[in-house]
Design a protein around this motif. Sequence first.
Motif, mmCIF file in Angstrom:
data_model
loop_
_atom_site.group_PDB
_atom_site.id
_atom_site.type_symbol
_atom_site.label_atom_id
_atom_site.label_comp_id
_atom_site.label_asym_id
_atom_site.label_seq_id
_atom_site.Cartn_x
_atom_site.Cartn_y
_atom_site.Cartn_z
ATOM 1 N N VAL A 103 0.843 -1.194 0.000
ATOM 2 C CA VAL A 103 0.000 0.000 0.000
ATOM 3 C C VAL A 103 0.879 1.244 0.000
ATOM 4 O O VAL A 103 1.871 1.314 0.737
ATOM 5 N N LEU A 104 0.507 2.210 -0.831
ATOM 6 C CA LEU A 104 1.184 3.505 -0.876
ATOM 7 C C LEU A 104 0.174 4.582 -0.488
ATOM 8 O O LEU A 104 -0.731 4.887 -1.255
ATOM 9 N N PRO A 105 0.289 5.163 0.720
ATOM 10 C CA PRO A 105 -0.594 6.268 1.103
ATOM 11 C C PRO A 105 0.019 7.608 0.679
ATOM 12 O O PRO A 105 1.171 7.894 0.995
ATOM 13 N N VAL A 106 -0.751 8.392 -0.062
ATOM 14 C CA VAL A 106 -0.309 9.726 -0.482
ATOM 15 C C VAL A 106 -1.438 10.714 -0.217
ATOM 16 O O VAL A 106 -2.609 10.346 -0.188
ATOM 17 N N ALA A 107 -1.047 11.980 -0.051
ATOM 18 C CA ALA A 107 -2.064 12.985 0.241
ATOM 19 C C ALA A 107 -1.638 14.354 -0.260
ATOM 20 O O ALA A 107 -0.462 14.615 -0.504
ATOM 21 N N THR A 108 -2.633 15.205 -0.378
ATOM 22 C CA THR A 108 -2.409 16.630 -0.587
ATOM 23 C C THR A 108 -2.916 17.320 0.672
ATOM 24 O O THR A 108 -3.854 16.851 1.319
ATOM 25 N N ALA A 109 -2.246 18.428 1.020
ATOM 26 C CA ALA A 109 -2.617 19.143 2.244
ATOM 27 C C ALA A 109 -2.251 20.603 2.113
ATOM 28 O O ALA A 109 -1.429 20.967 1.270
ATOM 29 N N GLY A 110 -2.845 21.420 2.945
ATOM 30 C CA GLY A 110 -2.544 22.845 2.943
ATOM 31 C C GLY A 110 -1.116 23.132 3.346
ATOM 32 O O GLY A 110 -0.462 23.997 2.776
ATOM 33 N N SER A 111 -0.602 22.382 4.332
ATOM 34 C CA SER A 111 0.778 22.580 4.771
ATOM 35 C C SER A 111 1.305 21.261 5.315
ATOM 36 O O SER A 111 0.554 20.317 5.555
ATOM 37 N N LEU A 112 2.613 21.227 5.532
ATOM 38 C CA LEU A 112 3.217 20.014 6.090
ATOM 39 C C LEU A 112 2.816 19.780 7.538
ATOM 40 O O LEU A 112 3.073 18.720 8.085
ATOM 41 N N ALA A 113 2.152 20.748 8.144
ATOM 42 C CA ALA A 113 1.643 20.553 9.498
ATOM 43 C C ALA A 113 0.636 19.402 9.540
ATOM 44 O O ALA A 113 0.398 18.814 10.591
ATOM 45 N N HIS A 114 0.078 19.072 8.385
ATOM 46 C CA HIS A 114 -0.902 17.979 8.308
ATOM 47 C C HIS A 114 -0.282 16.649 7.900
ATOM 48 O O HIS A 114 -0.989 15.655 7.762
ATOM 49 N N ALA A 115 1.022 16.618 7.700
ATOM 50 C CA ALA A 115 1.681 15.406 7.195
ATOM 51 C C ALA A 115 1.475 14.200 8.098
ATOM 52 O O ALA A 115 1.330 13.077 7.610
ATOM 53 N N LEU A 116 1.455 14.420 9.401
ATOM 54 C CA LEU A 116 1.297 13.285 10.313
ATOM 55 C C LEU A 116 -0.105 12.684 10.291
ATOM 56 O O LEU A 116 -0.313 11.597 10.823
ATOM 57 N N ALA A 117 -1.058 13.355 9.671
ATOM 58 C CA ALA A 117 -2.419 12.816 9.598
ATOM 59 C C ALA A 117 -2.428 11.447 8.933
ATOM 60 O O ALA A 117 -3.195 10.567 9.330
#
Length: 191
Positions: A103-117
Amino acid sequence: MSKKVVILAGGGGSSKTSLLVAWIASQMAGSDIEIENVRLADLDCRALGSFDLADPGVARMLALVNAAHGVIVATPIYKASFAGVVKLALDVLPQFGLAGKAVLPVATAGSLAHALALDYALRPVLQSMGARYIVQSTVASEADWVANEMGPSLLAHTQAMLSRAVEHFAFALDSRVEVLQLGSPRVLMEP
């Protein structure tokens, strides 16, 4: 023999998540990987929410995931977690619907502050569903995109980061015994 990969993609048709998915798919083009993209926004959310397995879109998603060697879960990050439609899709899958799969989880986010989500919210769900190997989560934040006349595109350093994640994912699809043991705390016994 080609490997089958299904992309479960949250986000709308012209979203950055869709652009990210298209970029990842383009990186795998020409390889022995067969890709099917399931745009979750196109599925009937009522069918997902009511676990209507007879719904054609839901049934197709289930069949594709079942037949896949690997799954890419792509989501926008909203309110410090992955998208609700992604959660609905994962809820519809059987408890161990990712067993034996990379599995490869990828995401888009407003900032890297959300990376740990991805690591705190999504990874435990994927792990509980029996994923054999989960590639390190990768997030493309607003700072990873540049605007141009053709629309947003990923910066070169972001493309390099994503390329490595895609390489790791493609490697994990390999059927050699040493690769099949990736992520397993137990040594597999020879028959």
